[in-house]
Design a protein around this motif. Structure first.
Motif, PDB file in Angstrom:
ATOM      1  N   PHE A  97      -0.964   6.795  -1.418  1.00 20.05           N
ATOM      2  CA  PHE A  97      -1.122   5.360  -1.363  1.00 20.05           C
ATOM      3  C   PHE A  97      -0.376   4.908  -0.102  1.00 20.05           C
ATOM      4  N   GLU A  98      -1.099   4.234   0.816  1.00 13.71           N
ATOM      5  CA  GLU A  98      -0.462   3.862   2.084  1.00 13.71           C
ATOM      6  C   GLU A  98       0.181   2.494   1.979  1.00 13.71           C
ATOM      7  N   THR A  99       1.437   2.411   2.397  1.00 12.94           N
ATOM      8  CA  THR A  99       2.133   1.135   2.296  1.00 12.94           C
ATOM      9  C   THR A  99       3.234   1.085   3.348  1.00 12.94           C
ATOM     10  N   LYS A 100       4.115   0.098   3.229  1.00 10.54           N
ATOM     11  CA  LYS A 100       5.203  -0.023   4.202  1.00 10.54           C
ATOM     12  C   LYS A 100       6.529  -0.020   3.466  1.00 10.54           C
ATOM     13  N   ARG A 101       7.556   0.516   4.101  1.00 13.91           N
ATOM     14  CA  ARG A 101       8.884   0.499   3.520  1.00 13.91           C
ATOM     15  C   ARG A 101       9.871   0.072   4.600  1.00 13.91           C
ATOM     16  N   LYS A 139      -0.432   5.712  12.243  1.00 14.69           N
ATOM     17  CA  LYS A 139      -0.923   4.324  12.212  1.00 14.69           C
ATOM     18  C   LYS A 139      -0.995   3.744  13.618  1.00 14.69           C
ATOM     19  N   LEU A 140       0.023   4.057  14.433  1.00 15.25           N
ATOM     20  CA  LEU A 140       0.031   3.549  15.809  1.00 15.25           C
ATOM     21  C   LEU A 140      -1.148   4.109  16.582  1.00 15.25           C
ATOM     22  N   GLU A 141      -1.421   5.396  16.347  1.00 15.52           N
ATOM     23  CA  GLU A 141      -2.537   6.059  17.010  1.00 15.52           C
ATOM     24  C   GLU A 141      -3.850   5.374  16.604  1.00 15.52           C
TER      25      GLU A 141
END
Ligand code: ADP
Length: 370
Positions: A97-101, A139-141
């Motif tokens: 699950f992709e998210t931010k921390r 993600k940056l890529e």
């Protein structure tokens, strides 16, 4: 009797030794993993914290064990924890699950999480284990690729618009002077420019979607007028196919007309692309209670059950002899399903290899009595 108890004592010692060896081994694996591995109890309090967690989030084990995991969750994502806990309590498992921390220094990082329940010997859930992978670089890529595609598509739009206007001008002149050869050649160029414009628009839409920036421009319009336009356009563009359509009953829709037109055009062009010339494409538009159901039915190559499941994924194309010479990028159906999702609608497919396919979706009718 004595011999028996000595044997079971030895057996017990062996088992304990094995278990502790396994424990050491597991601890070593957890500690040497490149992924952050964290466990917490059902109240969200951290109970273990490996070396990679320390590296990824900046907190030492002493700083995190006994502390709430919420420390790592950005304020706008706190609800995730509640939803995840509810799912896991029911025995589920949350995969990739992709998210931010947020790290100790306050930096926001992109992570991919896998969360599983930890059970005791009786199967009762006593906590959760989390494996987090830092995907910030990935993600940056992706972002860089997206920006590039958006920029190229945007730059291509300007010269194409100018080519289009010159073709229109020349076409008008060729028709006026009854230059049949010129008219014919320019009509073909015009068709190809239209195809290119559609491709560029799809690429721009794709990057907009990735950025979560595809606003809908909704308006109320007549479904009958809309469908009549779509079908007359299709009859010109897909002249090598037989388009069957009985006008639909009128109703008012509240939707993004251009985007809905894009969906229909895509389904129609696929129906033609994946079926033989001269075959029939049927367009249906039926009122089912407070909805209008749209269907595009072809008599083409069809799609097997396994491919049907993946058809609406980004870049997915069916492989094989029948499709290898048909060009495409595999983004049309992904865009259709995303546009419809933004309209709270779902696209479905029914298909039989060799017999044809039916793509359908429904839209709410505006209640004029409200
Ligand atoms: P593209 O056609 O550019 O490859 P799409 O996203 O529109 O991309 O479609 C994805 C894939 O689904 C196609 O590559 C094709 O294999 C399959 N497909 C789509 N529509 C049909 C259809 N009407 N009949 C058979 N196969 C289809």
């Amino acid at each position: 009797m004595k011999i028996h108890s000595e044997v079971s004592q030895q057996e017990g010692m062996r088992l304990r030794k094995n278990t502790s060896q396994q424990g050491f081994m597991l601890a070593a694996i957890v500690n040497s993993s490149d992924d952050a591995i964290v466990s917490k109890d059902l109240n969200g309090i951290v109970t273990s914290w490996n070396r990679s967690a320390q590296k990824m989030f900046g907190y030492l084990a002493e700083e995190m064990i006994g502390q709430p995991i919420l420390k790592l969750i950005p304020p706008d994502r706190k609800h995730e924890e509640v939803e995840i806990l509810a799912k896991l309590r029911k025995g589920g498992h949350v995969d990739h699950f992709e998210t931010k921390r947020v790290t100790k220094s306050g930096t926001i990082i992109d992570v991919s999480l896998t969360i599983s329940p930890v059970r005791n010997g009786r199967g009762k859930i006593i906590g959760l284990s989390k494996i987090a992978r830092d995907i910030t670089e990935k993600k940056l890529e992706q972002q860089r690729k997206n920006d590039f595609v958006a920029m190229v598509s945007h730059e291509l739009k300007t010269p194409l618009t100018s080519i289009k206007s010159y073709i229109q001008l020349l076409l008008r002149q060729a028709k006026k002077t009854e230059d049949h050869y010129g008219t014919n050649a320019l009509s073909k160029v015009d068709e190809q420019v239209k195809k290119m414009t559609t491709m560029i628009r799809d690429f721009l839409d794709l990057s907009r979607l990735e950025e979560g920036k595809m606003p809908l421009n909704k308006s109320q319009f007549s479904v009958q007028q809309f469908m009549d336009e779509i079908v007359s356009e299709a009859k010109i563009l897909l002249a090598e196919h037989n388009i069957r359509y009985n006008s639909c009953n009128d109703a008012i829709l509240n939707a993004d007309r251009d985007k809905l037109q894009q969906v229909m055009a895509n389904l129609l062009s696929n129906a033609a692309k994946y079926s033989s010339k001269g075959s029939t494409i049927t367009v249906l538009c039926e009122q089912v209670r407070q909805k209008v159901k749209f269907s595009v039915i072809d008599e083409g190559i069809g799609i097997d059950t396994e491919d049907q499941k993946r058809l609406f994924e980004r870049f997915y194309r069916v492989g094989g002899e029948q499709t290898k010479n048909i060009s495409g990028f595999g983004i049309g159906l992904y865009l259709c399903s995303e546009i419809l999702r933004l309209h709270n609608s779902i696209i479905t497919v029914e298909s039989l290899p060799g017999s044809g396919s039916t793509f359908s979706f429904s839209m709410d009718i505006v209640d004029n009595n409200l």
